[in-house]
Design an enzyme around this catalytic site. Structure first.
Site, PDB file in Angstrom:
ATOM      1  N   CYS A   2      33.489  49.039 -25.972  1.00  0.00           N
ATOM      2  CA  CYS A   2      32.680  49.440 -27.126  1.00  0.00           C
ATOM      3  C   CYS A   2      33.091  48.623 -28.345  1.00  0.00           C
ATOM      4  O   CYS A   2      34.252  48.613 -28.736  1.00  0.00           O
ATOM      5  CB  CYS A   2      32.854  50.927 -27.408  1.00  0.00           C
ATOM      6  N   CYS A  37      28.041  54.685 -26.193  1.00  0.00           N
ATOM      7  CA  CYS A  37      29.426  54.649 -25.710  1.00  0.00           C
ATOM      8  C   CYS A  37      29.838  56.067 -25.311  1.00  0.00           C
ATOM      9  O   CYS A  37      29.606  57.016 -26.064  1.00  0.00           O
ATOM     10  CB  CYS A  37      30.331  54.132 -26.837  1.00  0.00           C
ATOM     11  N   HIS A  77      40.176  38.453 -16.121  1.00  0.00           N
ATOM     12  CA  HIS A  77      38.910  38.138 -16.793  1.00  0.00           C
ATOM     13  C   HIS A  77      38.016  39.369 -16.939  1.00  0.00           C
ATOM     14  O   HIS A  77      36.817  39.240 -17.188  1.00  0.00           O
ATOM     15  CB  HIS A  77      38.169  37.015 -16.042  1.00  0.00           C
ATOM     16  N   SER A 102      39.091  27.042  -8.213  1.00  0.00           N
ATOM     17  CA  SER A 102      38.971  25.593  -8.385  1.00  0.00           C
ATOM     18  C   SER A 102      40.083  25.019  -9.242  1.00  0.00           C
ATOM     19  O   SER A 102      40.227  23.799  -9.304  1.00  0.00           O
ATOM     20  CB  SER A 102      37.617  25.265  -9.019  1.00  0.00           C
ATOM     21  N   ASN A 160      42.293  27.339   0.188  1.00  0.00           N
ATOM     22  CA  ASN A 160      40.991  27.052  -0.424  1.00  0.00           C
ATOM     23  C   ASN A 160      40.098  26.345   0.585  1.00  0.00           C
ATOM     24  O   ASN A 160      40.573  25.687   1.510  1.00  0.00           O
ATOM     25  CB  ASN A 160      41.181  26.161  -1.660  1.00  0.00           C
TER      26      ASN A 160
HETATM   27  P1  OAD Z   1      34.954  28.237  -9.008  1.00  0.00           P
HETATM   28  O1  OAD Z   1      33.511  28.378  -8.665  1.00  0.00           O
HETATM   29  O2  OAD Z   1      35.325  27.295 -10.094  1.00  0.00           O
HETATM   30  O3  OAD Z   1      35.770  27.785  -7.719  1.00  0.00           O
HETATM   31  C1  OAD Z   1      35.675  28.467  -6.495  1.00  0.00           C
HETATM   32  C2  OAD Z   1      36.591  27.795  -5.494  1.00  0.00           C
HETATM   33  O4  OAD Z   1      36.532  28.543  -4.284  1.00  0.00           O
HETATM   34  C3  OAD Z   1      36.247  26.355  -5.161  1.00  0.00           C
HETATM   35  O5  OAD Z   1      37.416  25.547  -5.199  1.00  0.00           O
HETATM   36  C4  OAD Z   1      35.683  26.435  -3.724  1.00  0.00           C
HETATM   37  O6  OAD Z   1      36.005  25.302  -2.946  1.00  0.00           O
HETATM   38  C5  OAD Z   1      36.423  27.655  -3.198  1.00  0.00           C
HETATM   39  N1  OAD Z   1      35.693  28.347  -2.115  1.00  0.00           N
HETATM   40  C6  OAD Z   1      34.364  28.500  -1.948  1.00  0.00           C
HETATM   41  N2  OAD Z   1      34.089  29.226  -0.857  1.00  0.00           N
HETATM   42  C7  OAD Z   1      35.278  29.542  -0.295  1.00  0.00           C
HETATM   43  C8  OAD Z   1      35.681  30.274   0.869  1.00  0.00           C
HETATM   44  N3  OAD Z   1      34.784  30.826   1.675  1.00  0.00           N
HETATM   45  N4  OAD Z   1      37.005  30.377   1.143  1.00  0.00           N
HETATM   46  C9  OAD Z   1      37.924  29.810   0.314  1.00  0.00           C
HETATM   47  N5  OAD Z   1      37.609  29.125  -0.793  1.00  0.00           N
HETATM   48  C10 OAD Z   1      36.315  28.985  -1.112  1.00  0.00           C
HETATM   49  O7  OAD Z   1      35.505  29.715  -9.302  1.00  0.00           O
HETATM   50  P2  OAD Z   1      36.869  30.157 -10.012  1.00  0.00           P
HETATM   51  O8  OAD Z   1      37.951  29.174  -9.757  1.00  0.00           O
HETATM   52  O9  OAD Z   1      37.110  31.567  -9.672  1.00  0.00           O
HETATM   53  O10 OAD Z   1      35.663  32.569 -15.806  1.00  0.00           O
HETATM   54  O11 OAD Z   1      36.457  30.059 -11.530  1.00  0.00           O
HETATM   55  C11 OAD Z   1      37.400  30.391 -12.523  1.00  0.00           C
HETATM   56  C12 OAD Z   1      36.717  30.982 -13.730  1.00  0.00           C
HETATM   57  O12 OAD Z   1      35.698  30.076 -14.177  1.00  0.00           O
HETATM   58  C13 OAD Z   1      35.966  32.267 -13.473  1.00  0.00           C
HETATM   59  O13 OAD Z   1      36.779  33.413 -13.507  1.00  0.00           O
HETATM   60  C14 OAD Z   1      34.969  32.276 -14.586  1.00  0.00           C
HETATM   61  C15 OAD Z   1      34.500  30.849 -14.502  1.00  0.00           C
HETATM   62  O14 OAD Z   1      33.970  30.299 -15.637  1.00  0.00           O
HETATM   63  C16 OAD Z   1      35.035  33.156 -16.839  1.00  0.00           C
HETATM   64  O15 OAD Z   1      33.854  33.452 -16.789  1.00  0.00           O
HETATM   65  C17 OAD Z   1      35.915  33.401 -18.036  1.00  0.00           C
END
Ligand code: OAD
Length: 235
Positions: free
Chosen positions: A117, A136, A109, A177, A201
């Site tokens: 740029c 740039c 990502h 998630s 997780n």
């Molecule tokens: P999320 O915020 O959707 O999910 C984070 C996950 O981490 C959840 O399932 C929590 O339960 C878990 N979590 C929280 N604290 C934790 C800890 N201390 N140890 C282990 N797990 C923990 O974030 P992502 O899955 O990364 O994309 O989100 C995916 C994408 O959605 C991101 O890259 C971003 C977002 O929109 C873009 O912006 C394109």
């Protein structure tokens, strides 16, 4: 565990949560504070570039106040000590894997500390704000945007990632998630290749049922323990 030769690891915001970086979907997380359509889409950027540049300037500046945690360090240790291949893929745009000691990280990502740029398409390392439209470093046009992948755009390095998923024996998903594709579908690709699949997780994720095994708890505890287990049972 003794047969494992190729591991693919996917990380998400949860691995950086204990370092003090907000996740996206938690109560009070980034997507409750900001509308995705406003700050994470090309249309939002076209509508209000100052809002978008300011949002990423704030997140980039915040990196100066956080540090990698034991989960980042453990994955760096695994990359350094495991006898087979480890491909580390992250959805995170922070630099905590690198600061935790990882050399090879695929940022599917994009990265906060990179600029793209819109005039010459060059990517440049970037550490400063963008709101004041700096030139740039390659072509001098005041046309930089954050080098991050927005909704509706193609994530980076997909060819390399799918190639690794097709030949891995173990796929591990950490702190994500399972709400955003294509990353949420990696577990199915790995399963098709015959790999064992493991989720680490804090709580059951949307995709937990797709994994052979789910371990629940904080990444700073689960990840070092899992790395220790891999290194002792495969050496
Ligand atoms: P999320 O915020 O959707 O999910 C984070 C996950 O981490 C959840 O399932 C929590 O339960 C878990 N979590 C929280 N604290 C934790 C800890 N201390 N140890 C282990 N797990 C923990 O974030 P992502 O899955 O990364 O994309 O989100 C995916 C994408 O959605 C991101 O890259 C971003 C977002 O929109 C873009 O912006 C394109």
């Amino acid at each position: 565990m003794t047969q494992i030769k190729r591991i693919v690891i996917l990380t998400g915001a949860g691995i950086s949560a204990e370092s003090g970086i907000d996740t996206f979907r938690a109560a009070g997380g980034l997507w409750e504070q900001h509308r995705v359509e406003d700050v994470a889409t090309p249309e939002g950027f076209a509508r209000n570039p100052d809002l978008v540049l300011g949002f990423y300037d704030m997140r980039r500046a915040a990196l100066a106040h956080v540090a990698p945690n034991p989960a980042h360090a453990a994955l760096a240790r695994l990359q350094g000590e495991f006898a087979g291949d480890v491909l580390l893929v992250t959805q995170n745009v922070d630099d905590l894997h690198e600061r935790g000691g990882s050399r090879q990280v695929l940022h599917m990502h994009g990265e906060l500390k990179s600029a793209l740029c819109l005039a010459c398409e060059a990517r440049s390392p970037w550490h400063a704000p963008m709101l004041d439209r700096p030139p740039c470093p390659v072509c001098a046009a005041p046309s930089l945007r954050p080098d991050v992948v927005w909704f509706g755009e193609m994530p980076y390095e997909m060819g390399r990632i799918y190639q690794a998923l097709e030949t891995c024996d173990l796929f591990v998903s950490i702190g994500t998630s399972g709400a955003v594709y294509p990353a949420a579908g990696f577990v199915e690709e790995a399963r098709r290749a015959g790999a064992r699949t493991l989720e680490l997780n804090l709580e059951p994720s949307e995709g937990s049922h797709r994994f052979d095994e789910s371990r629940l708890g904080p990444a700073s505890v689960l990840v070092p323990a899992w790395v220790e287990e891999v290194l002792t049972t495969t050496s």
